[in-house]
Design an enzyme around this catalytic site. Structure first.
Site, PDB file in Angstrom:
ATOM      1  N   LYS A 264       0.845  -1.189   0.000  1.00  0.00           N
ATOM      2  CA  LYS A 264       0.000   0.000   0.000  1.00  0.00           C
ATOM      3  C   LYS A 264       0.885   1.247   0.000  1.00  0.00           C
ATOM      4  O   LYS A 264       1.936   1.266   0.651  1.00  0.00           O
ATOM      5  CB  LYS A 264      -0.898  -0.015   1.240  1.00  0.00           C
ATOM      6  CG  LYS A 264      -1.948   1.090   1.270  1.00  0.00           C
ATOM      7  CD  LYS A 264      -2.862   0.932   2.491  1.00  0.00           C
ATOM      8  CE  LYS A 264      -3.919   2.005   2.545  1.00  0.00           C
ATOM      9  NZ  LYS A 264      -4.818   1.827   3.708  1.00  0.00           N
TER      10      LYS A 264
ATOM     11  N   SER B  33      -9.762   1.731   2.793  1.00  0.00           N
ATOM     12  CA  SER B  33      -8.898   2.482   1.934  1.00  0.00           C
ATOM     13  C   SER B  33      -7.866   1.649   1.179  1.00  0.00           C
ATOM     14  O   SER B  33      -7.285   2.128   0.203  1.00  0.00           O
ATOM     15  CB  SER B  33      -8.170   3.542   2.756  1.00  0.00           C
ATOM     16  OG  SER B  33      -7.327   2.920   3.703  1.00  0.00           O
TER      17      SER B  33
ATOM     18  N   SER C  36     -10.011  -0.652   6.965  1.00  0.00           N
ATOM     19  CA  SER C  36      -9.395  -0.442   5.651  1.00  0.00           C
ATOM     20  C   SER C  36      -8.655  -1.629   5.048  1.00  0.00           C
ATOM     21  O   SER C  36      -8.248  -1.574   3.889  1.00  0.00           O
ATOM     22  CB  SER C  36      -8.448   0.756   5.703  1.00  0.00           C
ATOM     23  OG  SER C  36      -9.161   1.963   5.626  1.00  0.00           O
TER      24      SER C  36
END
Lengths: 95, 493
Positions: B81, B156, B180
Site C-alpha cells: 500500500k 482504503s 481499511s
C-alpha cells in the site's frame, strides 16, 4: 451544537487550511450533518468511566536502551526540501 | 505456462522457488505480465517498477544458487500500500501533497519483507492518507472492483485488495484504521487480517490515527495471510506500541478445525440496514461451522452501535494532529503564496483533497477549546465501554462472527457526495478497531449478482491464530477462493 460559516473559517485558520469561499456552504452542510450524527453520544451515561486514549496503554511501556544509532544523513534529510539554503530549510518571510 | 503461476498460493510459489523447480525470475515475470495487462484498467497501482522487481527476483535466484537458505516468502511477489515508506521509491499515500516524495528509509514491515526475499511489484492505490471506504478518495484515480468494474473495491486499501483478487499479486499489505484492510478484502473476495493493536510495528507507516492504525496482510487464503503475518509481526523498538506478545502463528495448527471453538454472534448489532443476502451468508456460515463442531452462541455488544460516532470523533482528531506535519517545509509539495502563514494555508488547502480537508476540520473542531469535553473526551469514554463489551463477549465466546460489511460493493460515485452514508458502511468493522482486537475478513460466497460477500471473525488480543483457524476451516469446507473474476478468466488465456 450547530456549525456556521464563521466557525468553519475559524477552524480552518486553526488548522492552517485555506478554504475557497465557494466551498463553505458545502462544508457547513457536511460538517453539520456529521456533528448532528455524533450528537448521539451525549445520550450515553459515561459517569465514572475512564477514557481510553490508547489500547494496551495499561501495559508497562516497552523502553529501549538509550544509545546512539546511525540515522539518515543530513543530505538525505534535506534532499527533499521544496526550498533550502545550504544546510537549512528555507521558508518564506515570517513577518 | 506462465499464467499457471497466477493461481498458485504464495505458500506454493515460495516452495517452488526454494526447491529450485521454478526461478523467482519466472514467477515474478508472470505476475508483472499480468499487471501490465490489467492494472491500468483496474487502477490498482500508483507506482510500478518492473525493473527493480526483476532485480529483486534475480537476487533471490543468486542467493539460492549460492546455497543460502531461503525464507518462505523468498521470490514471492508482494504489493505494498502506498502509505508504507519504501526507501527511494515514491510514497504518496494517494495524496498530491506527497507527489514525488521518496522516503529516505524503509518501513519496518518493508525491511522485514526485503530481508525475507519478497519481491515488491509496486505501490498500490488507496484513499488519500487511508481516509475512505472506496478508494475514490485517491487524488490520482479510483480503483475498480475486479468482480464488477462499475463498483468500488472498498477502501482504503482498495488497490491492495483488488490486485490480489485480480491475480496481479498473490499477497499485499494494507493498513486498517477502521476497516481499511477488512472491508476491501470483503468487497474483493479475498482474506484480510487486521492484527491486534500492537502486533505489527507501524514504523514507516504514514500515520493517520495512531491509536487505531495497524498494518495487515491481504491474501487469497488463510494460510497465505498467516505466512505474511508471520513475516511482519513482533516487537520493534521503533514503535513503542509494538508488543513482544505478538508471536507468529503455527500453520499446522490452522488445520485443526473449529471443533469445540465457541463462536459468538452479536445478533443485537445486526438487524436493520443489513443486506438479506449477507444475513443469509452469515446464517449459512454459522450452520456450516457448527456442523464442523463449533459451538455457536449468542453474544451482545451493547455499545457497538455507538462505534461510528465514536470513531468519527477520535480518528479525525488524531488525523488533524498527525497531518499537521505536511507544511511544505521539509518535504512534499509547497504552494508559494506570500508569507509563511499563507504558504502553509495554500500548501495544505490545495495539497489535501476533499475528504482529508473535511476530516482535518472535523478533528480540529472536536479538539478545539470549548468542545474538547463534549466531543473528544466523551468519545474516548465511550471507547472504554466498547472495549468492555468485547472483553465481556470474548469471555463467553472464543471469537465473534459477524459480517464485514452491511452491503455488497456499491457503485462508483454512489456515496461519494454523502460522507455520512459512506461512514455508516463501516458499522461492522469499526467496533473491533476501537477495541484494538484482531479481526479478519474471509470470503464467504457471492450474491446472486456475483458480488463477493465477506464475513468477519474478531478475537481476543494476540489470538490471530484463532481467527485464521476459523477462516481455514471455512475454506476447507466451502472453497470460495476457486471462483475467479471474469476479467482474470478472460485475460488468462
Amino acid at each position: 451544537m450547530s456549525i456556521d460559516a464563521e466557525t468553519v473559517r475559524k477552524v480552518a485558520l486553526l488548522a492552517r487550511l485555506e478554504i475557497d469561499p465557494s466551498e463553505e456552504p458545502r462544508l457547513v452542510r457536511e460538517l453539520a450533518s456529521i456533528l448532528s450524527y455524533v450528537e448521539q453520544l451525549q445520550a450515553l451515561d459515561v459517569t465514572g468511566i475512564e477514557p481510553t486514549s490508547q489500547v494496551g496503554g495499561e501495559a508497562k511501556p516497552a523502553l529501549r536502551e538509550d544509545v546512539a544509532k546511525p540515522c539518515e544523513t543530513r543530505e538525505e534529510a534535506l534532499g527533499q526540501a521544496p526550498d533550502r539554503d545550504g544546510d537549512y530549510f528555507r521558508v518564506p518571510q515570517v513577518v | 505456462m506462465s499464467g499457471a503461476f497466477l493461481h498458485e498460493t504464495a505458500e506454493s510459489l515460495g516452495r517452488l522457488v526454494r526447491s529450485g523447480e521454478r526461478s523467482a525470475l519466472e514467477v515474478t515475470g508472470a505476475f508483472l505480465e499480468r499487471i501490465a495487462r490489467t492494472a491500468d484498467r483496474l487502477g490498482t497501482y500508483l507506482h510500478r517498477d518492473p525493473e527493480s522487481a526483476l532485480a529483486m527476483a534475480r537476487s533471490v535466484d543468486r542467493r539460492r544458487a549460492m546455497g543460502e537458505a531461503l525464507s518462505p516468502l523468498a521470490g514471492v511477489p508482494i504489493a505494498l500500500k502506498d502509505n508504507l515508506c519504501t526507501r527511494g521509491v515514491p510514497t504518496t499515500c494517494g495524496s498530491r501533497i506527497l507527489e514525488g516524495y521518496r522516503p529516505p528509509y524503509d518501513a519496518h514491515v518493508v525491511e522485514r519483507l526485503r530481508d525475507a526475499g519478497a519481491v515488491f511489484v509496486g505501490k498500490t492505490n488507496c484513499d488519500e492518507f487511508a481516509m475512505g471506504s472506496s478508494t475514490e478518495n485517491s487524488a490520482y484515480f479510483p480503483t475498480r472492483n475486479p468482480w464488477d468494474q462499475e463498483r468500488v473495491p472498498g477502501g482504503s486499501s482498495g488497490g491492495s485488495a483488488a490486485t490480489v483478487a485480480a491475480r496481479e499479486a498473490p499477497l499485499a499489505l494494507g493498513s486498517d484504521t477502521g476497516g481499511s484492510v477488512r472491508q476491501p478484502a470483503a468487497f474483493c473476495g479475498v482474506v484480510g487480517l487486521k492484527p491486534t493493536y500492537g502486533s505489527v510495528s507501524r514504523y514507516g507507516l504514514v500515520a493517520f490515527a495512531s491509536s487505531l492504525d495497524q498494518i495487515g496482510p491481504i491474501a487469497r487464503t488463510a494460510r497465505d495471510a498467516a505466512l505474511l503475518y508471520n513475516a511482519i509481526c513482533g516487537r520493534d523498538e521503533r514503535d513503542m506500541t509494538s508488543r513482544a506478545e505478538a508471536k507468529p502463528v503455527s500453520l499446522d495448527d490452522l488445520e485443526r478445525g473449529v471443533k469445540g471453538l465457541r463462536l459468538g454472534i452479536p445478533r443485537g448489532l445486526l438487524g436493520e440496514g443489513i443486506d438479506p443476502e449477507i444475513q443469509a451468508a452469515l446464517d449459512g456460515a454459522a450452520r456450516e461451522l457448527s456442523g464442523e463442531g463449533a459451538d455457536v452462541v449468542d453474544v451482545t455488544l451493547p455499545h457497538a452501535r455507538s462505534s461510528i460516532a465514536t470513531y468519527y470523533l477520535i480518528a479525525p482528531a488524531e488525523a488533524s494532529s498527525n497531518l499537521a506535519r505536511y507544511d511544505g517545509v521539509r518535504y512534499g509539495r509547497r504552494v508559494k503564496d506570500g508569507d509563511l502563514k499563507h504558504m502553509y494555508g495554500a500548501t495544505r488547502g490545495r495539497g489535501f483533497g476533499r475528504e482529508v480537508r473535511r476530516r482535518i476540520l472535523l478533528g480540529t473542531y472536536a479538539l478545539s477549546a470549548g468542545y474538547y469535553d463534549a466531543y473528544y473526551l466523551r468519545a474516548m469514554k465511550v471507547r472504554t465501554l466498547i472495549r468492555r463489551d468485547f472483553a465481556d463477549a470474548l469471555r463467553v465466546a472464543d471469537a465473534i462472527l459477524l459480517p464485514t460489511t452491511p452491503t455488497p460493493p456499491f457503485r462508483i460515485g454512489e456515496k461519494i457526495d454523502d460522507p455520512l452514508a459512506m461512514y455508516l458502511n463501516d458499522i461492522f468493522s469499526i467496533p473491533a478497531s476501537l477495541a484494538g482486537a484482531p479481526a479478519l475478513s474471509f470470503p464467504a460466497g457471492f450474491t446472486r449478482a456475483g458480488l463477493p460477500i465477506g464475513l468477519q471473525v474478531v478475537g481476543r488480543p494476540f489470538e490471530e491464530q484463532t481467527l485464521l483457524r476459523v477462516a481455514r476451516a471455512w475454506e476447507a469446507k466451502c472453497d470460495a477462493a476457486s471462483r475467479v473474476p471474469r476479467l482474470v478468466a478472460e485475460g488468462a488465456r
